[in-house]
Design an enzyme around this catalytic site. Structure first.
Site, PDB file in Angstrom:
ATOM      1  CG  HIS A 198       0.051   5.846   2.400  1.00  0.00           C
ATOM      2  ND1 HIS A 198      -1.181   5.239   2.458  1.00  0.00           N
ATOM      3  CD2 HIS A 198       0.752   5.387   3.465  1.00  0.00           C
ATOM      4  CE1 HIS A 198      -1.226   4.455   3.522  1.00  0.00           C
ATOM      5  NE2 HIS A 198      -0.055   4.520   4.154  1.00  0.00           N
ATOM      6  CG  HIS A 214      -0.135   0.087   2.497  1.00  0.00           C
ATOM      7  ND1 HIS A 214       0.474  -1.018   3.051  1.00  0.00           N
ATOM      8  CD2 HIS A 214       0.168   1.134   3.288  1.00  0.00           C
ATOM      9  CE1 HIS A 214       1.115  -0.660   4.144  1.00  0.00           C
ATOM     10  NE2 HIS A 214       0.944   0.651   4.303  1.00  0.00           N
TER      11      HIS A 214
END
Length: 149
Positions: free
Chosen positions: A72, A57
């Site tokens: 992110h 992620h």
């Protein structure tokens, strides 16, 4: 100076609009965020450098000037335990700006109850080190999000 480019296509929204106080308060560092286009996509490296941190992620690339840039992919997506994310590189790899790092689908992130918004942050930087920060409007992969002096 380092130009940091968009790892995803979508709409720039700025860090203050990120639905997470750690990012919206610039606690991790200054930068901006992109609300990505929905559908299968590849997140690419926003700078050329070395992958120093790599998770399904999120990833950090450090360039030749020592600037670490965090990408992110979504908010609270660590809770997805990598489901829906495919790593395309390895920690320690040297990557070029625009090289695919993670394959993912923002639609699936939303369907899992998470925000797909992507903060792009200058780690260990001060706000005044950044210029030309894009906080609104459509961005394509590779468009400049900010410059880091």
């Amino acid at each position: 100076m380092t130009s940091v480019t968009s790892p995803v296509a979508g709409r720039a929204i700025g860090l203050t609009a990120v639905p997470d106080p750690v990012f919206s308060g610039a606690m991790v560092g200054p930068g901006t965020a992109v609300d990505p286009e929905r559908g299968p996509a590849e997140a690419v490296s926003p700078v050329s450098g070395v992958i120093v941190s790599l998770h399904p992620h999120a990833f950090v690339v450090v360039d030749d000037e020592g600037h670490g840039v965090l990408t992110h992919l979504g908010i609270d997506t660590v809770q997805l335990n990598g489901q829906g994310f495919e790593l395309l590189v390895h920690k320690g790899d040297t990557v070029q700006r625009g090289q695919a790092v993670v394959r993912w689908n923002p639609t699936e992130v939303e369907e899992a109850g998470k925000s797909p918004i992507c903060p792009v942050v200058a780690l260990e930087a001060t706000g005044d080190a950044l210029s030309s920060v894009v906080e609104s409007g459509d961005v394509k992969v590779g468009d400049t999000l900010f410059d880091w002096r």
